[in-house]
Design a protein around this motif. Sequence first.
Motif, PDB file in Angstrom:
ATOM      1  N   THR B 153       0.830  -1.213   0.000  1.00  0.00           N
ATOM      2  CA  THR B 153       0.000   0.000   0.000  1.00  0.00           C
ATOM      3  C   THR B 153       0.866   1.266   0.000  1.00  0.00           C
ATOM      4  N   LEU B 154       2.186   1.099   0.139  1.00  0.00           N
ATOM      5  CA  LEU B 154       3.078   2.260   0.122  1.00  0.00           C
ATOM      6  C   LEU B 154       3.387   2.669  -1.318  1.00  0.00           C
ATOM      7  N   THR B 155       3.763   3.915  -1.499  1.00  0.00           N
ATOM      8  CA  THR B 155       4.254   4.313  -2.817  1.00  0.00           C
ATOM      9  C   THR B 155       5.620   3.668  -3.013  1.00  0.00           C
ATOM     10  N   GLU B 156       6.060   3.638  -4.273  1.00  0.00           N
ATOM     11  CA  GLU B 156       7.341   3.019  -4.603  1.00  0.00           C
ATOM     12  C   GLU B 156       8.476   3.645  -3.773  1.00  0.00           C
ATOM     13  N   VAL B 157       8.497   4.970  -3.712  1.00  0.00           N
ATOM     14  CA  VAL B 157       9.584   5.646  -2.992  1.00  0.00           C
ATOM     15  C   VAL B 157       9.488   5.393  -1.488  1.00  0.00           C
ATOM     16  N   GLN B 158       8.272   5.382  -0.957  1.00  0.00           N
ATOM     17  CA  GLN B 158       8.109   5.073   0.469  1.00  0.00           C
ATOM     18  C   GLN B 158       8.623   3.662   0.758  1.00  0.00           C
ATOM     19  N   ARG B 159       8.202   2.725  -0.084  1.00  0.00           N
ATOM     20  CA  ARG B 159       8.567   1.324   0.160  1.00  0.00           C
ATOM     21  C   ARG B 159      10.084   1.133   0.067  1.00  0.00           C
ATOM     22  N   GLN B 160      10.681   1.729  -0.964  1.00  0.00           N
ATOM     23  CA  GLN B 160      12.130   1.602  -1.120  1.00  0.00           C
ATOM     24  C   GLN B 160      12.865   2.250   0.045  1.00  0.00           C
ATOM     25  N   SER B 161      12.405   3.423   0.454  1.00  0.00           N
ATOM     26  CA  SER B 161      13.078   4.123   1.556  1.00  0.00           C
ATOM     27  C   SER B 161      13.019   3.293   2.832  1.00  0.00           C
ATOM     28  N   VAL B 162      11.815   2.804   3.160  1.00  0.00           N
ATOM     29  CA  VAL B 162      11.646   2.023   4.390  1.00  0.00           C
ATOM     30  C   VAL B 162      12.457   0.732   4.319  1.00  0.00           C
ATOM     31  N   SER B 163      12.397   0.033   3.178  1.00  0.00           N
ATOM     32  CA  SER B 163      13.123  -1.237   3.057  1.00  0.00           C
ATOM     33  C   SER B 163      14.628  -1.037   3.129  1.00  0.00           C
ATOM     34  N   LEU B 164      15.115  -0.043   2.410  1.00  0.00           N
ATOM     35  CA  LEU B 164      16.567   0.179   2.404  1.00  0.00           C
ATOM     36  C   LEU B 164      17.064   0.599   3.783  1.00  0.00           C
ATOM     37  N   ALA B 165      16.270   1.388   4.486  1.00  0.00           N
ATOM     38  CA  ALA B 165      16.703   1.828   5.813  1.00  0.00           C
ATOM     39  C   ALA B 165      16.583   0.685   6.812  1.00  0.00           C
ATOM     40  N   TYR B 166      15.432   0.041   6.866  1.00  0.00           N
ATOM     41  CA  TYR B 166      15.250  -0.971   7.911  1.00  0.00           C
ATOM     42  C   TYR B 166      15.915  -2.293   7.553  1.00  0.00           C
ATOM     43  N   TYR B 167      15.608  -2.822   6.372  1.00  0.00           N
ATOM     44  CA  TYR B 167      16.116  -4.152   6.040  1.00  0.00           C
ATOM     45  C   TYR B 167      17.565  -4.143   5.559  1.00  0.00           C
ATOM     46  N   ARG B 168      18.019  -2.999   5.052  1.00  0.00           N
ATOM     47  CA  ARG B 168      19.400  -2.956   4.558  1.00  0.00           C
ATOM     48  C   ARG B 168      20.308  -2.148   5.463  1.00  0.00           C
ATOM     49  N   GLY B 169      19.727  -1.442   6.422  1.00  0.00           N
ATOM     50  CA  GLY B 169      20.550  -0.730   7.385  1.00  0.00           C
ATOM     51  C   GLY B 169      21.239   0.504   6.836  1.00  0.00           C
ATOM     52  N   LEU B 170      20.711   1.105   5.780  1.00  0.00           N
ATOM     53  CA  LEU B 170      21.320   2.317   5.245  1.00  0.00           C
ATOM     54  C   LEU B 170      20.864   3.537   6.046  1.00  0.00           C
ATOM     55  N   THR B 171      21.722   4.549   6.110  1.00  0.00           N
ATOM     56  CA  THR B 171      21.276   5.821   6.687  1.00  0.00           C
ATOM     57  C   THR B 171      20.395   6.518   5.653  1.00  0.00           C
ATOM     58  N   TYR B 172      19.627   7.491   6.106  1.00  0.00           N
ATOM     59  CA  TYR B 172      18.756   8.155   5.132  1.00  0.00           C
ATOM     60  C   TYR B 172      19.563   8.943   4.103  1.00  0.00           C
ATOM     61  N   ARG B 173      20.775   9.330   4.479  1.00  0.00           N
ATOM     62  CA  ARG B 173      21.658   9.989   3.506  1.00  0.00           C
ATOM     63  C   ARG B 173      22.065   9.015   2.403  1.00  0.00           C
ATOM     64  N   GLN B 174      22.383   7.790   2.816  1.00  0.00           N
ATOM     65  CA  GLN B 174      22.754   6.782   1.819  1.00  0.00           C
ATOM     66  C   GLN B 174      21.565   6.421   0.926  1.00  0.00           C
ATOM     67  N   VAL B 175      20.381   6.367   1.550  1.00  0.00           N
ATOM     68  CA  VAL B 175      19.176   6.090   0.763  1.00  0.00           C
ATOM     69  C   VAL B 175      18.970   7.191  -0.273  1.00  0.00           C
ATOM     70  N   ALA B 176      19.153   8.445   0.163  1.00  0.00           N
ATOM     71  CA  ALA B 176      18.957   9.577  -0.743  1.00  0.00           C
ATOM     72  C   ALA B 176      19.936   9.508  -1.921  1.00  0.00           C
ATOM     73  N   GLU B 177      21.162   9.150  -1.595  1.00  0.00           N
ATOM     74  CA  GLU B 177      22.194   9.042  -2.625  1.00  0.00           C
ATOM     75  C   GLU B 177      21.837   7.941  -3.626  1.00  0.00           C
ATOM     76  N   LEU B 178      21.445   6.812  -3.053  1.00  0.00           N
ATOM     77  CA  LEU B 178      21.129   5.637  -3.864  1.00  0.00           C
ATOM     78  C   LEU B 178      19.942   5.897  -4.794  1.00  0.00           C
ATOM     79  N   LEU B 179      18.935   6.575  -4.266  1.00  0.00           N
ATOM     80  CA  LEU B 179      17.722   6.808  -5.060  1.00  0.00           C
ATOM     81  C   LEU B 179      17.766   8.142  -5.807  1.00  0.00           C
ATOM     82  N   SER B 180      18.896   8.864  -5.667  1.00  0.00           N
ATOM     83  CA  SER B 180      19.031  10.191  -6.282  1.00  0.00           C
ATOM     84  C   SER B 180      17.866  11.100  -5.916  1.00  0.00           C
ATOM     85  N   LEU B 181      17.573  11.162  -4.640  1.00  0.00           N
ATOM     86  CA  LEU B 181      16.493  12.024  -4.148  1.00  0.00           C
ATOM     87  C   LEU B 181      17.064  13.015  -3.139  1.00  0.00           C
ATOM     88  N   PRO B 182      16.418  14.169  -2.983  1.00  0.00           N
ATOM     89  CA  PRO B 182      16.867  15.107  -1.950  1.00  0.00           C
ATOM     90  C   PRO B 182      16.720  14.491  -0.559  1.00  0.00           C
TER      91      PRO B 182
END
Lengths: 251, 205
Positions: B153-182
């Motif tokens: 039920t999440l948007t693609e970006v929400q789901r990726q952000s949550v999964s990468l942070a929780y399941y992959r242990g990335l910081t939100y800065r790393q997530v931003a870099e990875l997804l090329s988002l602010p």
Amino acid sequence: MTHGVDPHTLTGAYATDALGDEERRTFEEHLTRCPSCLLEVRELTATAARLGLAAAASPRRTMKDEVLRRVTTVRQEPPFTESAGQARALRHRARHASRWALAACAAAATALGGTTVWQHQRADEARERARQTQERSEDLAGLMAAPDARTRTAKLAGGASATIVVSDSRNQAAFLAAGMAKPPRGKVYQLWFQDQGSMRSAGLLDPESTTTATLMKGPVGKATGMGMTVEPAGGSPEPTSPPVALLALPT
Amino acid sequence: MEAIAVLERYRVKEVVHIGSRAAAGPDLQELMARVARGDQRAFSYVYDVVAAPVLGVVRAVLRDHAQSEEVTQEVLVEVWRTAPRYREDRGTAMNWILTLAHRRAIDRVRSVEAASAREHKAALLAHTPAFDEVSEQVETRLEREQVRRCLRTLTEVQRQSVSLAYYRGLTYRQVAELLSLPLGTVKTRLRDGLIRLRDCLGVSA
Ligand SMILES: [Zn+2]
């Protein structure tokens, strides 16, 4: 806002351990004086734990014996006991921080489109407000941290959201709102406990802030719901307009 | 005339409870109180309830099986050691333990190397959480189905952000870099993604 990041938006990153060490410490400091973030962090951390539960994977059977053997040689830490000195230091720090808390709340209200008197107020008034805010937030923090605290969230018109927190053991309730429209000029939001169809006043919302956490006045008692109405400045002994919010208390 | 918008009726949140899920179970709470008093027998029951979820969390972040088992053991010993400091008013024991497990897994990952160098970007993005498909526990299977349904039920970006942070242990800065988002976008998506999950799963504090 002139200072860096708005801390209120970091709850999700904190709950998923996605903050760097420095940011995490800063945010934890913020949590000690922001009841609405504290509540949100509790909920979002519990949500993250559900992500964890879903990933459960059985360990090999031999691990249990190994772990049980190891703990027989590991000494447990003593429970936390807060010495009087520590408690005083904490209170001192909290008081010291309260001006910043007020500034942060004001900043949040501004960000949400409300206006605030923070800039216009004389310093001593601001300090008095800060002191009151501090006392309120200590009560609030106690309520939120109560083991039996229950919450219910509802969406209000215009994208606002309201959360009610109730603790039976404390016989207290709090009302948290974010993003509400400011009341019309000369009017205030008034809270009510709903007791078998009748409304009992539970105090007024701070008219200067659209993002607020308010300890409701009076005991919860037998109330089954709560409401919020728009009343003339100073409030009314009973509601004079239909409720703009009506929530059943969480069970 | 009142400038206040009309009341939108209070909406009941969707609340689904499955069986006697351990997350809120009073049994674990009771057991933890005994563990806090040094009861090793109670600890062996706690182990039975929490070992699989702890391993799951740790393995999701670390991927490497041997390392995951090692960290899992350390976490379980730490649960024993610090049990007297667990405070019920801060949340359920399961939440406390899984938060500890997640932090320890992340400590390990971040101490070893930069997470962005750990795996190729494509692998990080393509991979869904490491759910254990052969887990025999019915409760886990139901929990997993529900979490999956809610993640959808999440948007693609929400789901990726949550999964990468929780399941992959990335910081939100790393997530931003990875997804090329602010940065601000990722911060916000983490928050509103989790809020949507919270509502879908019927989680309360
Ligand atoms: Zn805050």
